[in-house]
Design a protein around this motif. Structure first.
Motif, PDB file in Angstrom:
ATOM      1  N   ASP A   1       0.858  -1.186   0.000  1.00  0.00           N
ATOM      2  CA  ASP A   1       0.000   0.000   0.000  1.00  0.00           C
ATOM      3  C   ASP A   1       0.896   1.239   0.000  1.00  0.00           C
ATOM      4  OD1 ASP A   1      -1.694   2.112   0.529  1.00  0.00           O
ATOM      5  OD2 ASP A   1      -2.885   1.022   2.019  1.00  0.00           O
ATOM      6  N   GLU A   2       0.798   2.052  -1.047  1.00  0.00           N
ATOM      7  CA  GLU A   2       1.689   3.203  -1.185  1.00  0.00           C
ATOM      8  C   GLU A   2       1.566   4.178  -0.019  1.00  0.00           C
ATOM      9  OE1 GLU A   2       1.095   5.018  -4.954  1.00  0.00           O
ATOM     10  OE2 GLU A   2       1.731   3.255  -6.102  1.00  0.00           O
ATOM     11  N   ALA A   3       0.416   4.198   0.621  1.00  0.00           N
ATOM     12  CA  ALA A   3       0.211   5.138   1.727  1.00  0.00           C
ATOM     13  C   ALA A   3       0.951   4.709   2.993  1.00  0.00           C
ATOM     14  CB  ALA A   3      -1.277   5.285   2.026  1.00  0.00           C
ATOM     15  N   THR A   4       1.294   3.418   3.095  1.00  0.00           N
ATOM     16  CA  THR A   4       1.896   2.920   4.323  1.00  0.00           C
ATOM     17  C   THR A   4       3.230   3.590   4.623  1.00  0.00           C
ATOM     18  OG1 THR A   4       0.817   0.767   4.054  1.00  0.00           O
ATOM     19  CG2 THR A   4       2.707   0.864   5.527  1.00  0.00           C
ATOM     20  N   ALA A   5       4.116   3.651   3.615  1.00  0.00           N
ATOM     21  CA  ALA A   5       5.449   4.217   3.837  1.00  0.00           C
ATOM     22  C   ALA A   5       5.373   5.661   4.320  1.00  0.00           C
ATOM     23  CB  ALA A   5       6.268   4.124   2.561  1.00  0.00           C
ATOM     24  N   ALA A   6       4.445   6.413   3.761  1.00  0.00           N
ATOM     25  CA  ALA A   6       4.326   7.829   4.131  1.00  0.00           C
ATOM     26  C   ALA A   6       3.804   7.995   5.555  1.00  0.00           C
ATOM     27  CB  ALA A   6       3.404   8.534   3.150  1.00  0.00           C
ATOM     28  N   ARG A   7       3.105   6.995   6.067  1.00  0.00           N
ATOM     29  CA  ARG A   7       2.486   7.110   7.376  1.00  0.00           C
ATOM     30  C   ARG A   7       3.315   6.465   8.487  1.00  0.00           C
ATOM     31  NH1 ARG A   7      -2.174   4.684   8.125  1.00  0.00           N
ATOM     32  NH2 ARG A   7      -3.112   6.353   9.345  1.00  0.00           N
ATOM     33  N   LEU A   8       4.444   5.841   8.131  1.00  0.00           N
ATOM     34  CA  LEU A   8       5.285   5.220   9.154  1.00  0.00           C
ATOM     35  C   LEU A   8       5.880   6.269  10.087  1.00  0.00           C
ATOM     36  CD1 LEU A   8       7.318   2.494   7.213  1.00  0.00           C
ATOM     37  CD2 LEU A   8       5.481   2.126   8.870  1.00  0.00           C
ATOM     38  N   LYS A   9       5.959   5.903  11.356  1.00  0.00           N
ATOM     39  CA  LYS A   9       6.586   6.793  12.335  1.00  0.00           C
ATOM     40  C   LYS A   9       7.230   5.937  13.419  1.00  0.00           C
ATOM     41  CE  LYS A   9       2.692   7.264  15.528  1.00  0.00           C
ATOM     42  NZ  LYS A   9       1.928   8.207  16.369  1.00  0.00           N
ATOM     43  N   PRO A  10       8.253   6.464  14.099  1.00  0.00           N
ATOM     44  CA  PRO A  10       8.838   5.713  15.226  1.00  0.00           C
ATOM     45  C   PRO A  10       7.798   5.564  16.345  1.00  0.00           C
ATOM     46  CG  PRO A  10      10.260   7.532  14.546  1.00  0.00           C
ATOM     47  CD  PRO A  10       8.946   7.746  13.869  1.00  0.00           C
ATOM     48  N   VAL A  11       7.693   4.357  16.913  1.00  0.00           N
ATOM     49  CA  VAL A  11       6.729   4.138  18.000  1.00  0.00           C
ATOM     50  C   VAL A  11       7.415   3.801  19.325  1.00  0.00           C
ATOM     51  CG1 VAL A  11       4.729   3.568  16.579  1.00  0.00           C
ATOM     52  CG2 VAL A  11       6.373   1.766  17.160  1.00  0.00           C
ATOM     53  N   PHE A  12       8.577   3.163  19.259  1.00  0.00           N
ATOM     54  CA  PHE A  12       9.382   2.970  20.467  1.00  0.00           C
ATOM     55  C   PHE A  12      10.807   2.608  20.053  1.00  0.00           C
ATOM     56  CE2 PHE A  12       7.151  -1.047  19.704  1.00  0.00           C
ATOM     57  CZ  PHE A  12       8.164  -1.982  19.719  1.00  0.00           C
ATOM     58  N   VAL A  13      11.721   2.738  21.017  1.00  0.00           N
ATOM     59  CA  VAL A  13      13.140   2.503  20.753  1.00  0.00           C
ATOM     60  C   VAL A  13      13.691   1.564  21.819  1.00  0.00           C
ATOM     61  CG1 VAL A  13      15.430   3.570  20.581  1.00  0.00           C
ATOM     62  CG2 VAL A  13      13.416   4.790  19.721  1.00  0.00           C
ATOM     63  N   THR A  14      14.530   0.623  21.406  1.00  0.00           N
ATOM     64  CA  THR A  14      15.242  -0.214  22.371  1.00  0.00           C
ATOM     65  C   THR A  14      16.724   0.148  22.329  1.00  0.00           C
ATOM     66  OG1 THR A  14      15.708  -2.029  20.820  1.00  0.00           O
ATOM     67  CG2 THR A  14      13.616  -2.099  21.994  1.00  0.00           C
ATOM     68  N   ARG A  15      17.303   0.326  23.507  1.00  0.00           N
ATOM     69  CA  ARG A  15      18.746   0.596  23.615  1.00  0.00           C
ATOM     70  C   ARG A  15      19.329  -0.523  24.470  1.00  0.00           C
ATOM     71  NH1 ARG A  15      18.551   5.795  21.664  1.00  0.00           N
ATOM     72  NH2 ARG A  15      16.678   6.961  22.284  1.00  0.00           N
ATOM     73  N   ILE A  16      20.043  -1.422  23.811  1.00  0.00           N
ATOM     74  CA  ILE A  16      20.501  -2.644  24.454  1.00  0.00           C
ATOM     75  C   ILE A  16      22.018  -2.762  24.374  1.00  0.00           C
ATOM     76  CG2 ILE A  16      20.338  -5.165  24.461  1.00  0.00           C
ATOM     77  CD1 ILE A  16      17.693  -3.808  25.101  1.00  0.00           C
ATOM     78  N   ASN A  17      22.641  -2.976  25.528  1.00  0.00           N
ATOM     79  CA  ASN A  17      24.055  -3.352  25.564  1.00  0.00           C
ATOM     80  C   ASN A  17      24.126  -4.870  25.494  1.00  0.00           C
ATOM     81  OD1 ASN A  17      25.542  -0.799  25.939  1.00  0.00           O
ATOM     82  ND2 ASN A  17      24.294  -0.647  27.795  1.00  0.00           N
ATOM     83  N   ARG A  18      24.659  -5.366  24.383  1.00  0.00           N
ATOM     84  CA  ARG A  18      24.633  -6.815  24.124  1.00  0.00           C
ATOM     85  C   ARG A  18      26.027  -7.401  24.076  1.00  0.00           C
ATOM     86  NH1 ARG A  18      20.998  -9.512  19.502  1.00  0.00           N
ATOM     87  NH2 ARG A  18      19.548  -9.349  21.259  1.00  0.00           N
ATOM     88  N   SER A  19      26.195  -8.495  24.794  1.00  0.00           N
ATOM     89  CA  SER A  19      27.383  -9.342  24.659  1.00  0.00           C
ATOM     90  C   SER A  19      26.950 -10.589  23.905  1.00  0.00           C
ATOM     91  CB  SER A  19      27.938  -9.730  26.033  1.00  0.00           C
ATOM     92  OG  SER A  19      28.381  -8.590  26.741  1.00  0.00           O
ATOM     93  N   ALA A  20      27.500 -10.786  22.720  1.00  0.00           N
ATOM     94  CA  ALA A  20      27.145 -11.932  21.881  1.00  0.00           C
ATOM     95  C   ALA A  20      28.256 -12.970  21.955  1.00  0.00           C
ATOM     96  CB  ALA A  20      26.914 -11.488  20.446  1.00  0.00           C
ATOM     97  N   ILE A  21      27.925 -14.157  22.446  1.00  0.00           N
ATOM     98  CA  ILE A  21      28.919 -15.209  22.668  1.00  0.00           C
ATOM     99  C   ILE A  21      28.580 -16.409  21.785  1.00  0.00           C
ATOM    100  CG2 ILE A  21      29.989 -16.705  24.388  1.00  0.00           C
ATOM    101  CD1 ILE A  21      29.032 -14.676  26.511  1.00  0.00           C
ATOM    102  N   PRO A  22      29.382 -16.677  20.753  1.00  0.00           N
ATOM    103  CA  PRO A  22      29.103 -17.833  19.903  1.00  0.00           C
ATOM    104  C   PRO A  22      29.494 -19.133  20.593  1.00  0.00           C
ATOM    105  CG  PRO A  22      31.098 -16.730  19.166  1.00  0.00           C
ATOM    106  CD  PRO A  22      30.548 -15.905  20.292  1.00  0.00           C
ATOM    107  N   LEU A  23      28.706 -20.173  20.382  1.00  0.00           N
ATOM    108  CA  LEU A  23      28.999 -21.489  20.952  1.00  0.00           C
ATOM    109  C   LEU A  23      28.933 -22.545  19.859  1.00  0.00           C
ATOM    110  CD1 LEU A  23      26.982 -21.730  24.318  1.00  0.00           C
ATOM    111  CD2 LEU A  23      29.424 -21.283  24.024  1.00  0.00           C
ATOM    112  N   ARG A  24      29.867 -23.462  19.924  1.00  0.00           N
ATOM    113  CA  ARG A  24      29.813 -24.644  19.062  1.00  0.00           C
ATOM    114  C   ARG A  24      29.754 -25.856  19.976  1.00  0.00           C
ATOM    115  NH1 ARG A  24      30.883 -25.819  13.702  1.00  0.00           N
ATOM    116  NH2 ARG A  24      31.430 -27.993  13.295  1.00  0.00           N
TER     117      ARG A  24
END
Length: 509
Positions: A114-137
């Motif tokens: 819907d072409e109108a969707t992009a024009a109507r998008l707005k920020p609704v909330f924000v997450t600010r996360i400090n992440r430690s990513a640890i890969p495991l095998r």
């Protein structure tokens, strides 16, 4: 496809988890966390949310990633959902990048086209996360990432802190996520998370409540083995239990407590039903009884404070019943908090993780002889017929002269009726539909009558304790006890008729 097991952790245990033996072996365990800032976008009426999707742009260093996730209900903490991720050049989403990814005949597909969707998008909330990513095998060769997250979710209406652990499967079998979680649980008290970050963000915007969830019909195939049937039935019961956990924890709807308790009863009945073929592991029955009892007190007081006293109130002065109802409602609320705490506990998390691991791994096969394995490979249809006939006979025996039985023996007959009902519903798809309907209708009517009679017995015991809590409620409690006793006595002929009608029927198998 994204597969994640989400868990929560007390903030004071986050650093301790980083040094858990399983994670400490990774060089990445000591790396400083990275800040992930994710802005979620939607239309003013939250069209993406209502079609079961979340749309975000995440900033990591100098890179921007656009992600669309098609939300699905999690099963015992495992989020299994479609995820579409791609780089973007700006801080706002580019819906055109999703056109080749999302089918045009879905709600989400129609929305992004819907072409109108992009024009109507707005920020609704924000997450600010400090992440430690640890890969495991893992020794099995499976690969996953353990993310330790600490941060906030922020909207105009407020903010919430978040401390979480996410186990994301990169390659391999989903059941390994549960085994890793169990190992980490030995170090810190983890808890299953029922909500994604998007869920938490939208909760700041919309006052949504988790409705109580009833059991879905079990669908078995005529060619299913006994083992196949057990797995399908156990997962069906577990789905009902998990679907109501969030409602129990929130504490807003007593019906969630009831439906989670029903799910646990169904699961215990299924384990009992298959016990000779597929024995449960040591300690499972004890743990299921524990969590069921934690929910039971809340449910008993809810019934008393609600329907039981409401009926009694039609024959008494409001001034007499009101103090009783107020006491019972407060005790019920206190017990709901205790039930919520039990579902939020590390003990319950361990129970769920162990059970799901056992179920996924078919742990009952460990130590089985070839003969025993051959037995559970037999067709479920004959097993179902034998079970239904056996359980029906037990009920007929225990229900002899049902209306004249004392409370204890009538309770045993009620439990037998419940087991017959659950078994019939478990195997209904293997039986003639019409026979099942007639049988279940008669059994349901009988169960309803036995059920409210049992509520009356439980209520009588609870009402005895009310004057000790509030002397002002003593006369109302005494009246309610007398009213319930008169109702039970008046029901004698009705119970005789219901039992006579059921006794004529044969099990549908």
């Amino acid at each position: 496809m994204e597969r994640e097991l989400k868990l929560r952790i007390p903030i004071e245990d986050l650093e301790k988890l980083r040094h858990a033996p399983l994670l400490a072996q990774s060089k990445s365990a000591t790396d400083p966390p990275k800040l992930l800032t994710s802005t979620y976008f939607d239309t003013p009426e939250l069209a993406f949310h209502w079609c079961g999707a979340s749309l975000r742009v995440r900033v990591v260093g100098g890179e921007r990633l656009q992600t669309l996730k098609l939300e699905r209900s999690a099963r015992t903490g495992l989020f299994d959902r479609d995820e579409f991720e791609m780089p973007v050049d700006s801080d706002t989403p580019d819906l055109k990048l999703l056109l080749d990814q999302i089918s045009a005949d879905t709600d989400c597909g129609k929305l992004i086209r819907d072409e109108a969707t992009a024009a109507r998008l707005k920020p609704v909330f924000v997450t600010r996360i400090n992440r430690s990513a640890i890969p495991l095998r893992l020794p099995s060769g499976d690969e996953l990432e353990v993310a330790l997250d600490e941060g906030t979710i922020e909207a105009d209406s407020g903010s919430v802190p978040i401390v979480a652990v996410e186990l994301e499967l990169k390659h391999g079998q989903p059941e390994n996520l549960y085994e890793v979680a169990l190992e980490l649980l030995e170090t810190v008290p983890l808890r299953i998370d029922h909500m994604s970050k998007a869920d938490l963000g939208y909760e700041l915007l919309v006052a949504e409540r988790s409705d109580a969830v009833k059991a879905q019909p079990v669908q078995l195939n005529k060619r299913d083995s006994i083992e196949d049937a057990f797995c399908s039935i156990a997962r069906n019961c577990l789905d009902q239990v998990h679907a109501n956990e969030r409602g129990v924890v929130s504490g807003h709807d007593p019906s969630s407590v009831h439906q989670m308790r029903v799910g646990l009863r169904r699961l215990r009945s299924a384990l009992d039903l298959f016990a000779d073929e597929i024995p449960a592991y040591a300690g499972l029955g004890e743990e299921l009884r524990w969590i069921a009892s934690e929910l039971g007190a809340a449910r008993d007081w809810e019934v008393l404070a609600g329907s039981t006293l409401e009926r009694a109130g039609t024959c008494a002065s409001p001034d007499e019943i009101l103090p009783v109802r107020q006491v019972c409602e407060q005790i019920a609320a206190n017990n709901r908090q205790l039930a919520a705490a039990a579902v939020e506990s590390a003990r319950y998390t361990r129970l769920v993780l162990q059970f799901v691991t056992w179920l996924n791994r078919q742990g009952w096969r460990d130590g089985m002889s070839d003969k025993q394995r051959g037995s559970i490979d037999r067709p479920a249809s004959q097993f179902a017929a034998d079970v239904l006939r056996r359980r029906h006979r037990i009920l007929i025996k225990r229900g002899k002269r049902l209306a004249e039985l004392d409370d204890h023996r009538r309770h045993r007959a009620r439990i037998a009726a419940k087991k017959v009902r659950y078994a019939t519903e478990f195997f209904a798809s293997l039986c003639p539909r019409r026979a099942v309907r007639h049988y279940v209708d008669a059994l349901t009517a009988l169960q309803d009558d036995l059920g409210w009679r049992n509520d009356a017995v439980v209520a009588d015991q609870l009402l005895k304790s009310v004057p000790r809590v509030s002397p002002d409620a003593a006369s109302g409690a005494a009246f309610a006890r007398g009213y319930l006793a008169s109702r039970v006595a008046a029901d004698h002929q009705t119970l005789k008729k219901l039992w006579k009608k059921f006794r004529r029927l044969s099990p549908p198998g």
